[in-house]
Design a protein around this motif. Structure first.
Motif, mmCIF file in Angstrom:
data_model
loop_
_atom_site.group_PDB
_atom_site.id
_atom_site.type_symbol
_atom_site.label_atom_id
_atom_site.label_comp_id
_atom_site.label_asym_id
_atom_site.label_seq_id
_atom_site.Cartn_x
_atom_site.Cartn_y
_atom_site.Cartn_z
ATOM 1 N N PHE A 78 0.839 -1.204 0.000
ATOM 2 C CA PHE A 78 0.000 0.000 0.000
ATOM 3 C C PHE A 78 0.875 1.255 0.000
ATOM 4 O O PHE A 78 0.635 2.188 -0.765
ATOM 5 C CB PHE A 78 -0.919 -0.010 1.222
ATOM 6 N N GLY A 91 -11.586 6.473 -3.353
ATOM 7 C CA GLY A 91 -11.652 5.928 -2.003
ATOM 8 C C GLY A 91 -12.376 4.590 -1.899
ATOM 9 O O GLY A 91 -11.942 3.686 -1.184
ATOM 10 N N TRP A 92 -13.482 4.460 -2.617
ATOM 11 C CA TRP A 92 -14.242 3.204 -2.558
ATOM 12 C C TRP A 92 -13.449 2.063 -3.188
ATOM 13 O O TRP A 92 -13.387 0.956 -2.657
ATOM 14 C CB TRP A 92 -15.595 3.394 -3.242
ATOM 15 N N ARG A 94 -10.189 1.903 -3.460
ATOM 16 C CA ARG A 94 -9.086 1.591 -2.539
ATOM 17 C C ARG A 94 -9.562 0.680 -1.425
ATOM 18 O O ARG A 94 -8.866 -0.266 -1.032
ATOM 19 C CB ARG A 94 -8.548 2.863 -1.888
ATOM 20 N N ALA A 95 -10.755 0.974 -0.898
ATOM 21 C CA ALA A 95 -11.293 0.159 0.189
ATOM 22 C C ALA A 95 -11.575 -1.259 -0.295
ATOM 23 O O ALA A 95 -11.343 -2.242 0.432
ATOM 24 C CB ALA A 95 -12.558 0.797 0.757
ATOM 25 N N GLN A 96 -12.061 -1.388 -1.530
ATOM 26 C CA GLN A 96 -12.301 -2.730 -2.078
ATOM 27 C C GLN A 96 -10.971 -3.480 -2.242
ATOM 28 O O GLN A 96 -10.884 -4.678 -1.962
ATOM 29 C CB GLN A 96 -13.028 -2.644 -3.428
ATOM 30 N N LEU A 98 -8.291 -2.996 -0.442
ATOM 31 C CA LEU A 98 -7.897 -3.377 0.920
ATOM 32 C C LEU A 98 -8.715 -4.563 1.415
ATOM 33 O O LEU A 98 -8.197 -5.444 2.107
ATOM 34 C CB LEU A 98 -8.073 -2.196 1.878
ATOM 35 N N SER A 99 -10.001 -4.594 1.081
ATOM 36 C CA SER A 99 -10.843 -5.709 1.496
ATOM 37 C C SER A 99 -10.264 -7.034 0.981
ATOM 38 O O SER A 99 -10.125 -8.006 1.729
ATOM 39 C CB SER A 99 -12.272 -5.496 0.986
ATOM 40 N N PHE A 102 -7.128 -7.868 2.968
ATOM 41 C CA PHE A 102 -7.418 -8.483 4.273
ATOM 42 C C PHE A 102 -7.947 -9.909 4.096
ATOM 43 O O PHE A 102 -7.598 -10.802 4.868
ATOM 44 C CB PHE A 102 -8.390 -7.612 5.075
ATOM 45 N N ALA B 75 -11.009 -3.063 6.372
ATOM 46 C CA ALA B 75 -11.218 -2.269 5.148
ATOM 47 C C ALA B 75 -12.383 -1.308 5.357
ATOM 48 O O ALA B 75 -12.362 -0.165 4.881
ATOM 49 C CB ALA B 75 -11.474 -3.190 3.953
ATOM 50 N N PHE B 78 -11.149 1.597 7.372
ATOM 51 C CA PHE B 78 -10.323 2.480 6.551
ATOM 52 C C PHE B 78 -11.209 3.382 5.702
ATOM 53 O O PHE B 78 -10.990 4.587 5.621
ATOM 54 C CB PHE B 78 -9.388 1.650 5.662
ATOM 55 N N TRP B 79 -12.230 2.796 5.095
ATOM 56 C CA TRP B 79 -13.110 3.594 4.226
ATOM 57 C C TRP B 79 -13.878 4.639 5.035
ATOM 58 O O TRP B 79 -13.983 5.798 4.636
ATOM 59 C CB TRP B 79 -14.077 2.673 3.464
ATOM 60 N N GLU B 82 -11.490 7.602 6.306
ATOM 61 C CA GLU B 82 -10.831 8.466 5.305
ATOM 62 C C GLU B 82 -11.322 9.904 5.461
ATOM 63 O O GLU B 82 -12.530 10.169 5.478
ATOM 64 C CB GLU B 82 -11.168 7.926 3.917
ATOM 65 N N ARG B 94 -0.186 6.383 7.704
ATOM 66 C CA ARG B 94 -1.281 5.515 7.255
ATOM 67 C C ARG B 94 -0.787 4.096 7.059
ATOM 68 O O ARG B 94 -1.463 3.135 7.424
ATOM 69 C CB ARG B 94 -1.833 6.002 5.920
#
Lengths: 219, 219
Positions: A78, A91-92, A94-96, A98-99, A102, B75, B78-79, B82, B94
């Motif tokens: 990251f 942002g969304w 990026r979160a996906q 990261l999901s 994880f 995740a 994090f979202w 932000e 971060r």
């Protein structure tokens, strides 16, 4: 003659998927780095010197030229990918990404990578080999979740190839080493091929002949 | 009368640490949300309806008002965080927060949370109880890594309290439920107290009397 300044040092075991993630991204970014080989399969993450870098006794980690350390393969990805095409700006998305990263560390790696470790780095009579059938079953479950995603998407990072693909590729590509068959997962196999076709892709280095012989032996 | 628009729905099990993370942050952000209780300890993440939301059969997850879904507790944190004080703007900080969040999911949760699950949600004669001594030993190792960090820092998210603290707090605060003693970790105990003292902090809801009785029984 002035010594060349290398901005980043990676401490890693080249044939570990978690470590290979970092090498793959650095190569694709065209970054300069130094690689310090650490044999985590034989205790080298438990020396006093290594524990001063990471009290959690794990590779990979990176050290910046000012001495600051970052651990955890996916956190390293990251940080390295920030501001590059390998991490979406949205942002969304990026979160996906990261999901999936994880998911990789919690659901995928603890079976796909651990089955490979047991088959390749423990002796044939290790009691840990009793864990293999259950790990292989859970690995198939994780791969089925990936297969389902790939029926409607090309990548795990968003619209394009990126760090969630790198994170999931590392051990998926060597799943067979853990006795995990990819035949039931045609979408996963096609995605692995798309990752291998990316610019500046580098494969994981070969394991030793001894480890290769263990991989090739029946469970 | 117009029906009120709720921007976010959380599907979660209130007494799961992974789910409580999401509630705690939403409360601290002052966000409006709807909570759908899912009893993951009794198969409710394996219904066809739930699997359509998350093929990986896990809570928590969030659903936005347009139907988009995000899975994986960290995740989600994090979202949600932000652009708020709960996630540092600085890239290196971060990445350090993410490093602790990957540590939480890979090294901490699989022992601290799993020991709690086995003690509270499996019958007294479950064969899984044989796993407890090893899980408790590994949990102590994870807590020792946290203790070492806290000797030189107040928080896990950077200079201030934030999502890495929330991620690590959730199961650390109920470690005793898994038969894991915090007495050897004074820095961890002081940090737990600092988290509990944060504005708009909410504790995890109480477990049922049946589960509480299991927690209180000897291993």
């Amino acid at each position: 003659m002035v010594e060349e300044r290398i901005p980043l040092t990676v401490h890693g075991m080249s044939v570990s998927g978690n470590c290979h993630k970092v090498r793959l991204l650095l190569e694709q970014l065209g970054s300069r780095y130094r690689w310090v080989e650490v044999d985590s399969a034989h205790g080298q993450t438990h020396t006093a010197e290594f524990l001063a870098l990471n009290p959690n006794a794990k590779v990979p980690l990176i050290v910046r030229d000012d001495g600051r350390v970052l651990t955890e393969s996916n956190a390293i990805l990251f940080w390295l990918a920030e501001g590059t095409p390998y991490l979406p700006a949205d942002g969304w998305q990026r979160a996906q990404a990261l999901s999936w990263m994880f998911f990789e560390q919690y659901t995928h790696e603890p079976c796909v990578a651990v089955a490979r470790f047991i088959r390749g780095w423990t002796p044939a009579d290790s009691p840990r080999r009793a864990e293999l059938p259950r790990l292989q079953e859970r690995a198939a479950g994780a791969l089925a979740v990936m297969e389902q995603h790939l029926r409607q998407a090309q990548w795990f990072t968003g619209d394009d190839y990126g760090i969630a693909d790198i994170a999931l590729f590392a051990y998926s590509d060597v799943a067979a080493d853990g006795g995990i068959a990819l035949d039931p997962f045609p979408q996963v196999r096609a995605w692995l091929q798309r990752v291998r076709a990316q610019p500046r892709f580098v494969p994981m280095p070969a394991v030793t002949a001894e480890v290769r012989a263990r991989f090739n032996a029946p469970d």
